[in-house]
Design a protein around this motif. Structure first.
Motif, PDB file in Angstrom:
ATOM      1  N   ARG A  27       0.771  -1.202   0.078  1.00 48.10           N
ATOM      2  CA  ARG A  27       0.201   0.044  -0.009  1.00 48.10           C
ATOM      3  C   ARG A  27       1.028   1.131  -0.108  1.00 48.10           C
ATOM      4  O   ARG A  27       1.871   1.349   0.934  1.00 48.10           O
ATOM      5  N   PHE A  28       0.459   2.145  -0.819  1.00 45.89           N
ATOM      6  CA  PHE A  28       1.403   3.435  -1.003  1.00 45.89           C
ATOM      7  C   PHE A  28       0.408   4.589  -0.596  1.00 45.89           C
ATOM      8  O   PHE A  28      -0.815   4.500  -1.128  1.00 45.89           O
ATOM      9  N   THR A  29       1.003   5.522   0.340  1.00 45.58           N
ATOM     10  CA  THR A  29       0.270   6.623   0.822  1.00 45.58           C
ATOM     11  C   THR A  29       1.135   7.673   0.898  1.00 45.58           C
ATOM     12  O   THR A  29       2.012   7.761   1.513  1.00 45.58           O
ATOM     13  N   LEU A  30       0.730   8.878  -0.047  1.00 45.72           N
ATOM     14  CA  LEU A  30       1.475   9.984  -0.181  1.00 45.72           C
ATOM     15  C   LEU A  30       0.405  11.063   0.308  1.00 45.72           C
ATOM     16  O   LEU A  30      -0.427  11.373  -0.369  1.00 45.72           O
ATOM     17  N   PRO A  31       0.814  11.637   1.528  1.00 48.96           N
ATOM     18  CA  PRO A  31      -0.248  12.751   1.918  1.00 48.96           C
ATOM     19  C   PRO A  31       0.257  14.276   1.289  1.00 48.96           C
ATOM     20  O   PRO A  31       1.465  14.460   0.967  1.00 48.96           O
ATOM     21  N   ALA A  32      -0.413  15.170   1.462  1.00 49.60           N
ATOM     22  CA  ALA A  32      -0.196  16.371   0.846  1.00 49.60           C
ATOM     23  C   ALA A  32       0.831  16.946   1.853  1.00 49.60           C
ATOM     24  O   ALA A  32       1.118  16.694   3.107  1.00 49.60           O
ATOM     25  N   GLY A  33       1.873  17.795   1.293  1.00 45.08           N
ATOM     26  CA  GLY A  33       2.827  18.340   1.985  1.00 45.08           C
ATOM     27  C   GLY A  33       3.978  17.715   2.278  1.00 45.08           C
ATOM     28  O   GLY A  33       4.962  18.211   2.984  1.00 45.08           O
ATOM     29  N   SER A  34       4.286  16.378   1.820  1.00 50.99           N
ATOM     30  CA  SER A  34       5.454  15.490   2.144  1.00 50.99           C
ATOM     31  C   SER A  34       6.091  15.164   1.040  1.00 50.99           C
ATOM     32  O   SER A  34       5.491  14.707  -0.029  1.00 50.99           O
ATOM     33  N   ASN A  35       7.357  14.968   1.133  1.00 53.07           N
ATOM     34  CA  ASN A  35       8.297  14.456   0.037  1.00 53.07           C
ATOM     35  C   ASN A  35       8.059  12.942  -0.040  1.00 53.07           C
ATOM     36  O   ASN A  35       8.754  12.094  -0.740  1.00 53.07           O
ATOM     37  N   PHE A  36       7.559  12.143   1.064  1.00 50.54           N
ATOM     38  CA  PHE A  36       7.691  10.792   1.391  1.00 50.54           C
ATOM     39  C   PHE A  36       6.519  10.137   1.154  1.00 50.54           C
ATOM     40  O   PHE A  36       5.373  10.419   1.833  1.00 50.54           O
ATOM     41  N   THR A  37       6.526   8.957   0.436  1.00 54.54           N
ATOM     42  CA  THR A  37       5.180   8.206   0.248  1.00 54.54           C
ATOM     43  C   THR A  37       5.723   6.988   1.355  1.00 54.54           C
ATOM     44  O   THR A  37       6.744   6.419   1.430  1.00 54.54           O
ATOM     45  N   ARG A  38       4.686   6.548   2.351  1.00 58.22           N
ATOM     46  CA  ARG A  38       4.488   5.707   3.243  1.00 58.22           C
ATOM     47  C   ARG A  38       4.174   4.385   2.486  1.00 58.22           C
ATOM     48  O   ARG A  38       3.254   4.409   1.942  1.00 58.22           O
ATOM     49  N   MET A  39       4.958   3.473   2.665  1.00 63.72           N
ATOM     50  CA  MET A  39       4.628   2.186   2.148  1.00 63.72           C
ATOM     51  C   MET A  39       4.595   0.952   3.082  1.00 63.72           C
ATOM     52  O   MET A  39       5.347   1.141   4.088  1.00 63.72           O
ATOM     53  N   ALA A  40       3.273   0.297   2.887  1.00 63.18           N
ATOM     54  CA  ALA A  40       3.031  -0.558   4.031  1.00 63.18           C
ATOM     55  C   ALA A  40       2.955  -1.900   3.218  1.00 63.18           C
ATOM     56  O   ALA A  40       2.044  -2.090   2.349  1.00 63.18           O
TER      57      ALA A  40
END
Length: 301
Positions: free
Chosen positions: A170-183
């Motif tokens: 699962r890929f989650t990229l919130p607004a305001g961040s340069n980082f995608t959270r990978m689960a």
């Protein structure tokens, strides 16, 4: 006769490969409504199902199985695009057929090749990286305004002759961040511990330069400041993993790697980030490394 046979071979090859529009078109300006800062996920069914996601800071892409047949070799690594606007632009630029040229909003010049790109993974076994083929079965959970969120699968692939593994991520990229959270959840044909290697491509450019890599064992992260690629500038990248599962650093011919211990069937979380030095946020290596060091990620699955 030989010319006729050659023509027939070329004709068959053209039929076997889905056609992409070769004509380069100018980038369509974003409408007033499109110029809203937001996150977005798009499946580019016109371009072999490339999966594009971006927010107000950065833009990423992964590749589907159709590209393996059309443009081998392909890679399950993660592509990153340079971006200078706060609204989505990838889909409009990819449709021009000229995504590798800066048309005012950004460009695609990272060139994943056969590497891991920005945070792609594989299994590290016998000092070798064993990586999957391209993604399958995309599931978009949410596109905008404050998050880009989706999942994909990676079909079973071999780890030498000792086991077979498969992954859902699962890929989650919130607004305001340069980082995608990978689960990620990796299952295996046996229950033994896995060493997962998460990579940043070395991406050599002119003269074989590969940029500068900074490794931090205590914080379990690595940060890369890429080499200058002519007038296109530099890309930067970073990967952050859970210090509780950190297992060291490694590298192969294509990638800088950070290693973690994983139990099959148990989800784990890591973060993958990127930036462009022409994007307005990080013009220097120190600025990027300071941003990476300031991250306080949540590794809870």
């Amino acid at each position: 006769m030989e010319l006729v046979m050659r023509a027939a071979v070329f004709a068959l090859a053209a039929l076997a490969t889905p056609a992409l529009a070769q004509e380069h078109r100018p980038l369509r300006p974003a409408t007033a409504d499109e110029q809203r800062a937001r996150a977005a996920v798009v499946i580019a069914d016109y371009r072999y199902d490339d999966l594009l996601w971006e927010n107000d800071r950065i833009a990423f892409r992964i590749y589907a199985r159709a590209l393996e047949r059309a443009e081998p070799p392909s890679s399950s690594g993660i592509d990153a695009w340079g971006k200078r606007v706060r609204w989505p632009y990838m889909d409009r630029q990819l449709r021009t057929g000229d995504q590798h040229r800066d048309q005012g909003e950004g460009l695609d010049f990272y060139n994943v090749g056969t590497g891991r790109g920005v945070g792609g993974l594989g299994i590290w076994y016998d000092n070798k990286l064993w990586a999957s083929r391209n993604y399958v079965r995309p599931r978009i959970r949410r596109s905008g305004a404050d998050v880009a969120d989706f999942s994909v699968d990676y079909d079973p692939w071999p780890v030498d002759t000792v086991r077979t593994v498969r992954e859902t991520r699962r890929f989650t990229l919130p607004a305001g961040s340069n980082f995608t959270r990978m689960a990620s959840t990796i299952t295996a044909s046996d229950g033994g511990e896995l060493i997962v290697a998460i990579g940043i491509s070395k991406r050599p450019v002119h003269g074989g330069q590969t940029g500068e890599i900074a490794r931090d064992e205590t914080a379990a992260r690595m940060s890369w400041w890429g080499p200058a690629d002519g007038a296109k500038g530099r890309m930067a990248a970073a990967v952050i993993v859970d210090p509780a599962s950190f297992a060291g650093f490694a590298e192969d011919a294509d990638n800088h790697l950070i290693l973690i211990r994983v139990r099959p069937g148990r989800p784990f979380v890591y973060y993958s980030g990127a930036a462009w030095d022409r994007g307005g946020d990080f013009a220097t290596r120190d600025a990027w490394n300071s941003y990476v060091a300031a991250q306080r990620p949540d590794f809870g699955p």
